[in-house]
Enzyme design. Structure first.
Site, PDB file in Angstrom:
ATOM      1  N   GLY A   1      35.505  52.093  49.314  1.00 57.34           N
ATOM      2  CA  GLY A   1      35.402  52.367  50.745  1.00 57.34           C
ATOM      3  C   GLY A   1      34.080  51.904  51.329  1.00 57.34           C
ATOM      4  O   GLY A   1      33.081  51.774  50.622  1.00 57.34           O
TER       5      GLY A   1
ATOM      6  N   GLU B   1      33.012  55.780  42.055  1.00 59.02           N
ATOM      7  CA  GLU B   1      33.502  56.066  40.712  1.00 59.02           C
ATOM      8  C   GLU B   1      34.298  54.907  40.114  1.00 59.02           C
ATOM      9  O   GLU B   1      34.061  54.498  38.975  1.00 59.02           O
ATOM     10  CB  GLU B   1      34.364  57.330  40.750  1.00 59.02           C
ATOM     11  CG  GLU B   1      34.807  57.819  39.394  1.00 59.02           C
ATOM     12  CD  GLU B   1      35.596  59.103  39.493  1.00 59.02           C
ATOM     13  OE1 GLU B   1      35.509  59.923  38.576  1.00 59.02           O
ATOM     14  OE2 GLU B   1      36.314  59.289  40.497  1.00 59.02           O
TER      15      GLU B   1
ATOM     16  N   ASP C   1      31.761  61.002  48.416  1.00 58.40           N
ATOM     17  CA  ASP C   1      32.030  62.205  47.628  1.00 58.40           C
ATOM     18  C   ASP C   1      30.811  62.685  46.847  1.00 58.40           C
ATOM     19  O   ASP C   1      30.791  63.812  46.361  1.00 58.40           O
ATOM     20  CB  ASP C   1      33.170  61.942  46.635  1.00 58.40           C
ATOM     21  CG  ASP C   1      34.433  61.467  47.318  1.00 58.40           C
ATOM     22  OD1 ASP C   1      34.615  61.798  48.504  1.00 58.40           O
ATOM     23  OD2 ASP C   1      35.231  60.763  46.678  1.00 58.40           O
TER      24      ASP C   1
ATOM     25  N   ARG D   1      41.981  81.762  66.875  1.00 60.16           N
ATOM     26  CA  ARG D   1      42.698  81.356  65.673  1.00 60.16           C
ATOM     27  C   ARG D   1      41.734  81.147  64.506  1.00 60.16           C
ATOM     28  O   ARG D   1      40.518  81.173  64.674  1.00 60.16           O
ATOM     29  CB  ARG D   1      43.482  80.062  65.933  1.00 60.16           C
ATOM     30  CG  ARG D   1      44.610  80.243  66.933  1.00 60.16           C
ATOM     31  CD  ARG D   1      45.311  78.938  67.205  1.00 60.16           C
ATOM     32  NE  ARG D   1      46.414  79.095  68.147  1.00 60.16           N
ATOM     33  CZ  ARG D   1      47.136  78.093  68.626  1.00 60.16           C
ATOM     34  NH1 ARG D   1      46.856  76.848  68.262  1.00 60.16           N
ATOM     35  NH2 ARG D   1      48.120  78.324  69.480  1.00 60.16           N
TER      36      ARG D   1
ATOM     37  N   GLY E   1      36.997  64.378  48.901  1.00 60.90           N
ATOM     38  CA  GLY E   1      36.142  64.669  47.759  1.00 60.90           C
ATOM     39  C   GLY E   1      36.873  64.650  46.428  1.00 60.90           C
ATOM     40  O   GLY E   1      36.254  64.633  45.371  1.00 60.90           O
ATOM     41  N   ARG E   2      38.216  64.696  46.493  1.00 58.78           N
ATOM     42  CA  ARG E   2      39.015  64.731  45.262  1.00 58.78           C
ATOM     43  C   ARG E   2      38.527  65.848  44.337  1.00 58.78           C
ATOM     44  O   ARG E   2      38.586  67.011  44.693  1.00 58.78           O
ATOM     45  CB  ARG E   2      38.983  63.367  44.555  1.00 58.78           C
ATOM     46  CG  ARG E   2      39.725  62.290  45.321  1.00 58.78           C
ATOM     47  CD  ARG E   2      39.906  61.040  44.507  1.00 58.78           C
ATOM     48  NE  ARG E   2      38.654  60.371  44.223  1.00 58.78           N
ATOM     49  CZ  ARG E   2      38.557  59.234  43.551  1.00 58.78           C
ATOM     50  NH1 ARG E   2      39.653  58.664  43.075  1.00 58.78           N
ATOM     51  NH2 ARG E   2      37.394  58.670  43.344  1.00 58.78           N
TER      52      ARG E   2
END
Length: 238
Positions: free
Chosen positions: A10, A132, A156, A191, A199-200
């Site tokens: 990304g 990664e 991340d 609400r 971030g997985r």
């Protein structure tokens, strides 16, 4: 020394400034920098026997060329999520495909070709900038004997061996801004606002953004949670 540099995965705002500084420092020390376009895809598509692919896949980088690239986000070298060690025949360039029948979805390891391409470019060292997946394959290239100096880049912040990655600070600042902007609508309608961040398997982005924005509860992937207890906490917070 002849240095290769590529960006994979990304895009984040800090990539172009990073490329610029590598080129500037290398030039000051008398080294040459070669930009590899579209990440690992640029090495996969580079055909040593076809000069027509060379200009498409690489470009020499000078101080004049990169002088203003830090004024825009993203990466001017472009990027991809290609991983040469796991590439299907259908995603490989034509010159790497077999001549006979083959399963287009069969996954192959083209690392030998990548090493050959790096050698044909006469590079002494490679600087991959990525997260990664990109740096995971960089480790593979290094294990094959080619010198690699990696620069971590991921929103991340999940690259082992470093506490800070290019792109993480922007991810945090944008997340905090979004969370704070949501407060008006959530509060007006009485609400509970539930916001999911990327971030997985790493909770760094959620944890830091939640802390800075004053979130009532933060869930991170590293810590298991009970959905019923969480629901009870949220009702109590409200």
């Amino acid at each position: 020394m002849r240095i290769g540099i590529l960006t994979g995965g990304g895009d984040v705002p800090g990539l172009n400034p990073c490329i610029k500084q590598v080129v500037y420092r290398a030039a000051e020390d008398g080294h040459e920098v070669i930009g590899i376009r579209r990440g690992w895809q640029g090495l996969l598509a580079y055909n040593p026997d076809d000069p027509a692919t060379h200009d498409e896949c690489i470009k020499p980088l000078t101080k004049i060329m990169v002088r203003t690239i830090d004024r825009t986000g993203g990466t001017f070298l472009h990027t991809s999520r290609t991983k040469p060690s796991r590439t299907a025949w259908k995603d490989a360039p034509d010159f790497l495909r077999p001549s006979g029948k083959y399963d287009e979805d069969e996954v192959n390891d083209f690392t030998d070709h990548v090493i050959k391409a790096l050698g044909h470019m006469k590079l002494d060292v490679l600087i991959p900038i990525g997260g990664e997946d990109t740096l995971g394959y960089a480790a593979r290239v290094h294990s094959e004997g080619f010198p690699v100096v990696s620069i971590p880049k991921t929103m991340d912040n999940d690259v082992p061996g470093t506490e800070y990655c290019i792109g993480f600070s922007t991810a945090i600042s944008r997340s905090v801004l979004f969370i704070n902007q949501m407060r008006s609508a959530v509060g007006s309608h009485e609400r509970i606002g539930v916001l999911e961040l990327f971030g997985r398997h790493s909770g760094a982005t959620s944890l830091v953004a939640g802390l800075l924005s004053g979130a009532d509860r933060v869930i991170i992937s590293e810590v298991p949670f009970d959905i019923d207890k969480l629901a009870a906490f949220l009702v109590e917070d409200r």
